[in-house]
Scaffold this active site. Structure first.
Site, PDB file in Angstrom:
ATOM      1  N   GLU A   1     -11.053   3.491   6.395  1.00 47.76           N
ATOM      2  CA  GLU A   1     -10.008   4.409   6.876  1.00 47.76           C
ATOM      3  C   GLU A   1     -10.754   5.527   7.607  1.00 47.76           C
ATOM      4  O   GLU A   1     -10.754   5.576   8.822  1.00 47.76           O
ATOM      5  CB  GLU A   1      -9.178   4.944   5.700  1.00 47.76           C
ATOM      6  CG  GLU A   1      -8.098   5.930   6.107  1.00 47.76           C
ATOM      7  CD  GLU A   1      -7.426   6.611   4.891  1.00 47.76           C
ATOM      8  OE1 GLU A   1      -8.013   6.648   3.803  1.00 47.76           O
ATOM      9  OE2 GLU A   1      -6.299   7.142   5.079  1.00 47.76           O
TER      10      GLU A   1
ATOM     11  N   HIS B   1       1.274   4.855  -2.562  1.00 44.47           N
ATOM     12  CA  HIS B   1       0.837   5.646  -3.724  1.00 44.47           C
ATOM     13  C   HIS B   1       2.075   6.283  -4.325  1.00 44.47           C
ATOM     14  O   HIS B   1       2.770   7.051  -3.638  1.00 44.47           O
ATOM     15  CB  HIS B   1      -0.162   6.718  -3.292  1.00 44.47           C
ATOM     16  CG  HIS B   1      -1.365   6.146  -2.619  1.00 44.47           C
ATOM     17  ND1 HIS B   1      -2.525   5.858  -3.291  1.00 44.47           N
ATOM     18  CD2 HIS B   1      -1.583   5.768  -1.331  1.00 44.47           C
ATOM     19  CE1 HIS B   1      -3.409   5.341  -2.460  1.00 44.47           C
ATOM     20  NE2 HIS B   1      -2.860   5.269  -1.255  1.00 44.47           N
TER      21      HIS B   1
ATOM     22  N   HIS C   1      -9.634   1.071  -0.862  1.00 45.39           N
ATOM     23  CA  HIS C   1      -9.558   1.748   0.429  1.00 45.39           C
ATOM     24  C   HIS C   1     -10.955   1.688   1.042  1.00 45.39           C
ATOM     25  O   HIS C   1     -11.934   2.080   0.408  1.00 45.39           O
ATOM     26  CB  HIS C   1      -9.179   3.220   0.258  1.00 45.39           C
ATOM     27  CG  HIS C   1      -7.737   3.466  -0.035  1.00 45.39           C
ATOM     28  ND1 HIS C   1      -7.111   2.957  -1.137  1.00 45.39           N
ATOM     29  CD2 HIS C   1      -6.796   4.189   0.638  1.00 45.39           C
ATOM     30  CE1 HIS C   1      -5.834   3.357  -1.134  1.00 45.39           C
ATOM     31  NE2 HIS C   1      -5.621   4.104  -0.066  1.00 45.39           N
TER      32      HIS C   1
ATOM     33  N   HIS D   1       0.863  -1.196   0.000  1.00 44.85           N
ATOM     34  CA  HIS D   1       0.000   0.000   0.000  1.00 44.85           C
ATOM     35  C   HIS D   1       0.890   1.232   0.000  1.00 44.85           C
ATOM     36  O   HIS D   1       1.319   1.708   1.042  1.00 44.85           O
ATOM     37  CB  HIS D   1      -0.917  -0.039   1.232  1.00 44.85           C
ATOM     38  CG  HIS D   1      -1.910   1.076   1.295  1.00 44.85           C
ATOM     39  ND1 HIS D   1      -3.024   1.021   2.108  1.00 44.85           N
ATOM     40  CD2 HIS D   1      -1.972   2.281   0.664  1.00 44.85           C
ATOM     41  CE1 HIS D   1      -3.718   2.139   1.970  1.00 44.85           C
ATOM     42  NE2 HIS D   1      -3.096   2.929   1.109  1.00 44.85           N
TER      43      HIS D   1
ATOM     44  N   ASP E   1       1.888   4.004   2.806  1.00 42.25           N
ATOM     45  CA  ASP E   1       0.882   4.868   2.168  1.00 42.25           C
ATOM     46  C   ASP E   1       1.534   5.997   1.341  1.00 42.25           C
ATOM     47  O   ASP E   1       1.563   5.907   0.125  1.00 42.25           O
ATOM     48  CB  ASP E   1      -0.074   5.441   3.218  1.00 42.25           C
ATOM     49  CG  ASP E   1      -1.484   5.670   2.704  1.00 42.25           C
ATOM     50  OD1 ASP E   1      -1.760   5.318   1.551  1.00 42.25           O
ATOM     51  OD2 ASP E   1      -2.322   6.183   3.476  1.00 42.25           O
ATOM     52  N   ASP E   2       2.003   7.032   2.020  1.00 41.98           N
ATOM     53  CA  ASP E   2       2.613   8.191   1.348  1.00 41.98           C
ATOM     54  C   ASP E   2       3.797   8.634   2.210  1.00 41.98           C
ATOM     55  O   ASP E   2       3.699   9.618   2.957  1.00 41.98           O
ATOM     56  CB  ASP E   2       1.580   9.317   1.240  1.00 41.98           C
ATOM     57  CG  ASP E   2       0.309   8.857   0.545  1.00 41.98           C
ATOM     58  OD1 ASP E   2       0.305   8.744  -0.686  1.00 41.98           O
ATOM     59  OD2 ASP E   2      -0.679   8.574   1.257  1.00 41.98           O
TER      60      ASP E   2
HETATM   61  N1  HPA Z   1      -6.556   7.317   1.487  1.00 44.17           N
HETATM   62  C1  HPA Z   1      -7.193   7.538   0.349  1.00 44.17           C
HETATM   63  N2  HPA Z   1      -6.595   7.961  -0.732  1.00 44.17           N
HETATM   64  C2  HPA Z   1      -5.296   8.185  -0.680  1.00 44.17           C
HETATM   65  C3  HPA Z   1      -4.577   7.984   0.471  1.00 44.17           C
HETATM   66  C4  HPA Z   1      -5.240   7.518   1.615  1.00 44.17           C
HETATM   67  O1  HPA Z   1      -4.675   7.308   2.711  1.00 44.17           O
HETATM   68  N3  HPA Z   1      -3.291   8.297   0.189  1.00 44.17           N
HETATM   69  C5  HPA Z   1      -3.247   8.672  -1.110  1.00 44.17           C
HETATM   70  N4  HPA Z   1      -4.462   8.608  -1.638  1.00 44.17           N
HETATM   71 ZN    ZN Z   2      -3.685   4.805   0.554  1.00 42.03          ZN
END
Ligand code: HPA
Ligand code: ZN
Length: 353
Positions: free
Chosen positions: A198, A17, A195, A15, A276-277
């Site tokens: 969250e 991006h 997703h 996971h 994630d990022d």
């Molecule tokens: N959630 C949804 N979209 C996203 C996320 C996330 O944590 N990070 C990058 N796009």
């Molecule tokens: Zn994500």
């Protein structure tokens, strides 16, 4: 300092991006390389925007910084940098999300961007002995019709794409709206992920499973609000790609000590640790493992289980999964004190699955 168990543990990242892996220095460098009139001239000014109230606040900064990505070479450099960086964390397999719709909305042909991502992955695989794949993400805030158009546009790349994902603003965009997009993705032979849970409620996880029929849930941490759902996730071993530091930076949990990843793991769910990022959320995958170890008291066995889960939950062919799991066993499977080994397999030591 000697390498820790987390350093030595071979792992997959599931996971991440790719646009969200852009380091602040690269945002500024690409803005300059592309001659853009970018709102932030200094790193300090840019970093001052890295304070997020929630997913929406983050998405605005993410979208603005993604504007620096214009050319195939930009996407190549971005992806290659990510692969090179995570190889240091002993990531040997990476399943990377890329959002074609984000590119087209910035007037970048998504085909060009995807070519850059794929070429970098090929080169990084050859250079670092890694494996991986691309997950193309449908951006839910743009609606289902737009998602379907994106998927159809990407069809010529069907054999080079591993899976379809569903990302961006969750609340108000329930999974059920995207049924057609996911059906068409499955018809192409792609795996599917979404997703869910969250910021959105447990119902979105049910919908992702029962309506979209996804193979994995990204995040999924709000499942805990529904004990019946937790039981199902455990029974069916549905993978959750959890991103602990992301959840703290985006205020899904007030603090890491209140994060439920350890509880979910101990309840038998197939949870994995991901970033994630990473430049936005305080670190790459090993930083996520280490923070959980320190704050949630993960044992060595639990850390190894998380590493094993990352391959079990991957979209690798079974044989390759087995090879990677055997590699974990060889490197960290026996506790060093029990085996008397101070076995460290440095990167590039020739240990190949
Ligand atoms: N959630 C949804 N979209 C996203 C996320 C996330 O944590 N990070 C990058 N796009
Ligand atoms: Zn994500």
């Amino acid at each position: 300092m000697s390498p820790t168990l987390i350093d030595r543990l071979p792992k997959a990242e599931l996971h991440i991006h790719v646009e969200g892996s852009i380091e602040p220095d690269m945002v500024l460098a690409l803005a300059e390389r592309n001659g853009l009139d970018f709102p932030h001239k200094s790193k300090a000014g840019l970093l001052a925007t890295y304070e997020f109230a929630n997913l929406a606040g983050f998405s605005a900064v993410y979208a603005s910084n993604s504007c620096a990505l214009r050319t195939e070479r930009d996407f190549y450099d971005l992806t290659y940098s990510y692969m090179r960086r995570v190889r240091e964390d002993n990531v040997i397999h990476a399943e990377i999300a890329f959002a074609p719709q984000g590119a087209s909305h910035r007037n970048v042909a998504p085909e060009i961007a995807l070519e850059g991502v794929l070429a970098a992955m090929d080169d990084a695989k050859a250079a670092f002995g890694m494996t991986g794949g691309v997950i193309i993400g449908c951006q839910r805030h743009r609606g289902a019709e737009a998602g379907l158009n994106m998927l159809r546009r990407m069809k010529p790349y069907r054999d080079r794409i591993m899976a379809l994902g569903l990302a961006s603003l969750e609340v108000g965009h329930p999974p059920r709206l995207f049924l057609r997009v996911f059906e068409e993705a499955r018809d192409l032979g792609w795996k599917t992920v979404a997703h869910a849970g969250e910021e959105g409620p447990p119902e979105y996880i049910w919908e992702a499973l029962d309506i979209l029929k996804v193979d994995r849930i990204d995040h999924g941490v709000r499942c805990e609000e529904d004990p019946r759902l937790v039981r199902r996730l455990a029974e069916e071993q549905v993978p959750l790609t959890v991103c602990p530091l992301s959840n703290i930076y985006l205020k899904v949990f007030p603090a890491l000590r209140e994060h439920n990843i350890a509880r979910l793991l101990r309840a038998g769910l197939l949870v994995t640790v991901n970033s994630d990022d990473p430049p936005y959320f305080g670190g790459y995958v090993n930083a996520n493992y280490a923070a959980c170890r320190d704050v949630l008291d993960l044992s060595d066995e639990e850390i190894i289980q998380l590493g094993r889960n990352s391959f079990i939950a991957s979209f690798l062919p079974e044989e390759q999964k087995c090879n990677y799991l055997a590699r974990i066993d060889r490197i960290v499977g026996a506790a060093p004190e029990a085996s008397g080994m101070k076995d460290v397999a440095p990167i590039g030591s020739g240990d190949r699955a």
